[in-house]
Design an enzyme around this catalytic site. Structure first.
Site, PDB file in Angstrom:
ATOM      1  CB  THR A 186      -0.925   0.021   1.239  1.00 55.77           C
ATOM      2  OG1 THR A 186      -0.129   0.031   2.438  1.00 55.77           O
ATOM      3  CG2 THR A 186      -1.832  -1.211   1.260  1.00 55.77           C
ATOM      4  CG  HIS A 187       0.262   4.462   1.266  1.00 60.53           C
ATOM      5  ND1 HIS A 187      -0.464   5.621   1.086  1.00 60.53           N
ATOM      6  CD2 HIS A 187      -0.431   3.724   2.187  1.00 60.53           C
ATOM      7  CE1 HIS A 187      -1.536   5.606   1.867  1.00 60.53           C
ATOM      8  NE2 HIS A 187      -1.544   4.458   2.539  1.00 60.53           N
ATOM      9  CB  SER A 317      16.281  -1.227 -25.891  1.00 59.30           C
ATOM     10  OG  SER A 317      17.221  -0.184 -26.038  1.00 59.30           O
ATOM     11  CE  LYS A 323      15.193  -1.263 -20.794  1.00 58.19           C
ATOM     12  NZ  LYS A 323      13.727  -1.260 -20.767  1.00 58.19           N
TER      13      LYS A 323
END
Length: 463
Positions: A186-187, A317, A323
């Site tokens: 949370t947060h 990429s 990537k």
């Protein structure tokens, strides 16, 4: 380029010979050469369905010669089947009533119906765009009717099936991962544990709510303006025209279309479309949340959360070899943002009608149908190329659970909040495990810690 002469009340005008449209369409092309957005294909099809239904009903009511009506219906069938895609070239950015697009359809069907009757295009045609194709109608009631038909059909046949499929995929993942204990957040900070299946069940519930909300808007979209003619009074339309055309459209599409109870409202405002798009916007918000969660949970592969893996679909990429990016999630978040922007435009358009007619109709339906297509296509793509391939990284999930300080919450009922907080702070400050910090502070024994701090038990606490 060869041309033929077409006429309207403004006089003669030259039209490309190979095209079926007439004078008013040609004038619109000249005066509204604005941007690249054309009238949406689903709207064109809906207008053709409406003209087909109107011709059939007018013939049944004795308002139209049966042979002429049959030719109009056959021409409309060709348009519905996609035979004449290049005959509807008009810009969205035209008259706010959609009059030019209504006349575009009238002209195309009149010229094509004339050909089907053995006649010609243009001045000598056997079918008139206004007197025959548009009989008992006005742009002011046909265009909003086509708006509702297109919106309802597209929501029912595009959005809802795509939503159901994605919901099914996520429900299966939730069931498969229901025993995998992970740390909650949370947060963007560590919280108490839950299971990966529980987390995904939240996404499933979001989609269930979105479906319920969207379905609740369909009744409004099913109410049709046809029969209101110019200002809602029904001038020049047969008294039975509205109900019969609505019933014919319902039979044709399988949607529960009915005549709107108040035609003045149906012409002057678009609450049903605003309400329906509000539900689509809510779905977009839910999809953005889900897609963001998925890409955060899949972040890494070595320096992120890395709790799940998602399909590797393409190189990520042009400079960093190897990537791979969460591209499906990014596409969903972008299209969700576009739907939210469309909602603003639709709200402005819906609030801007004056007196007996809203004149933002093309804007409203253009944005509505774009949102429908984006959401439907986006959910299909996300389901197929991302959600279906979600897999848990069990070792990483376990590692993060064991390192989390928030497991200390399980001690609250036994030693109190303050002592539990002391354990968490000491563990964090001195880089200790919770167990080491608890024993060092003397707040509980090793046996008590083993009994009380069980991450799996915490996911079902007080259920």
């Amino acid at each position: 380029m060869k041309t033929r002469t077409e006429k309207d009340t403004f006089g003669p005008i030259e039209v490309p010979e190979q095209h079926l449209w007439g004078a008013q369409t040609q004038r619109s092309l000249h005066f509204f050469a604005i941007s690249t957005e054309k009238m949406p294909v689903p709207l064109v099809a809906a207008m053709a369905r409406l003209k087909r239904a109107a011709a059939k009903v007018n013939a049944e009511l004795g308002e139209l010669d049966p042979q002429v009506a049959d030719a109009i219906m056959r021409a409309a069938d060709e348009v519905i089947a996609g035979k004449w895609p290049d005959e509807f070239p008009l810009s969205v950015w035209q008259t706010g009533s959609g009059t030019q697009s209504n006349m575009n359809m009238n002209e195309v069907l009149a010229n094509r119906a004339s050909e089907l009757l053995g006649g010609e295009r243009g001045e000598g045609r056997k079918v008139h765009p206004n007197d025959h194709v548009n009989r008992g109608q006005s742009s002011n009631d046909t265009f909003p009717t086509a708006m509702h038909v297109a919106a309802a059909v597209e929501v029912e046949h595009r959005v809802l099936p795509a939503l159901k499929a994605l919901r099914g995929t996520l429900a299966a993942k939730s069931a498969a991962f229901y025993d995998i204990v992970k740390i909650g957040r949370t947060h963007l900070q560590d919280a108490t544990p839950l299971t990966l299946g529980q987390e995904i069940s939240g996404y499933v519930a979001q989609l269930d709510l979105a479906e319920q909300q969207i379905r609740a808007t369909l009744a409004g979209l099913h109410q049709l303006a046809i029969g209101g003619t110019a200002v809602g009074t029904g001038l020049n339309a047969h008294p039975q025209f509205s109900a019969k055309v609505s019933a014919e459209l319902a039979h044709d599409t399988g949607s529960a279309f009915v005549s709107a109870p108040n035609k003045f409202q149906a012409l002057a405002s678009h609450e049903a479309l605003l309400f329906a798009h509000g539900a689509l916007k809510t779905l977009a918000a839910g999809l953005m949340k889900i897609a963001n969660d998925v890409r955060w949970l899949a972040s890494g592969p070595r320096s992120g959360l890395g709790e799940i893996s998602i399909p590797e679909n393409e190189p990520g990429s042009s400079i960093m070899p190897g990537k791979v990016n969460p591209t499906q999630c990014e596409a969903v978040t972008m299209l969700a943002a576009q739907v939210m922007g469309n909602d603003v435009a639709i709200n402005v358009g819906g609030a801007s009608g004056n007196f007996e007619l809203n004149v933002f109709k093309p804007l409203v339906i253009h944005n509505f149908l774009q949102s429908v297509r984006l959401l439907a296509d986006g959910m299909v793509s996300f389901d197929k190329h991302c959600a279906a391939g979600i897999e848990p990284n069990r070792e990483r999930i376990t590692e993060l659970v064991e390192r989390s300080l928030m497991l200390v919450t399980a001690l609250n009922p036994h030693i109190g909040y303050d002592k539990a907080a002391q354990i968490a702070k000491k563990a964090h400050k001195e880089n200790l495990s919770l167990k080491e910090a608890a024993l060092a502070l003397g707040h509980l024994t090793e046996a008590q810690f083993a009994e009380w701090v069980v991450p799996g038990d915490m996911t079902n606490a007080r259920r």
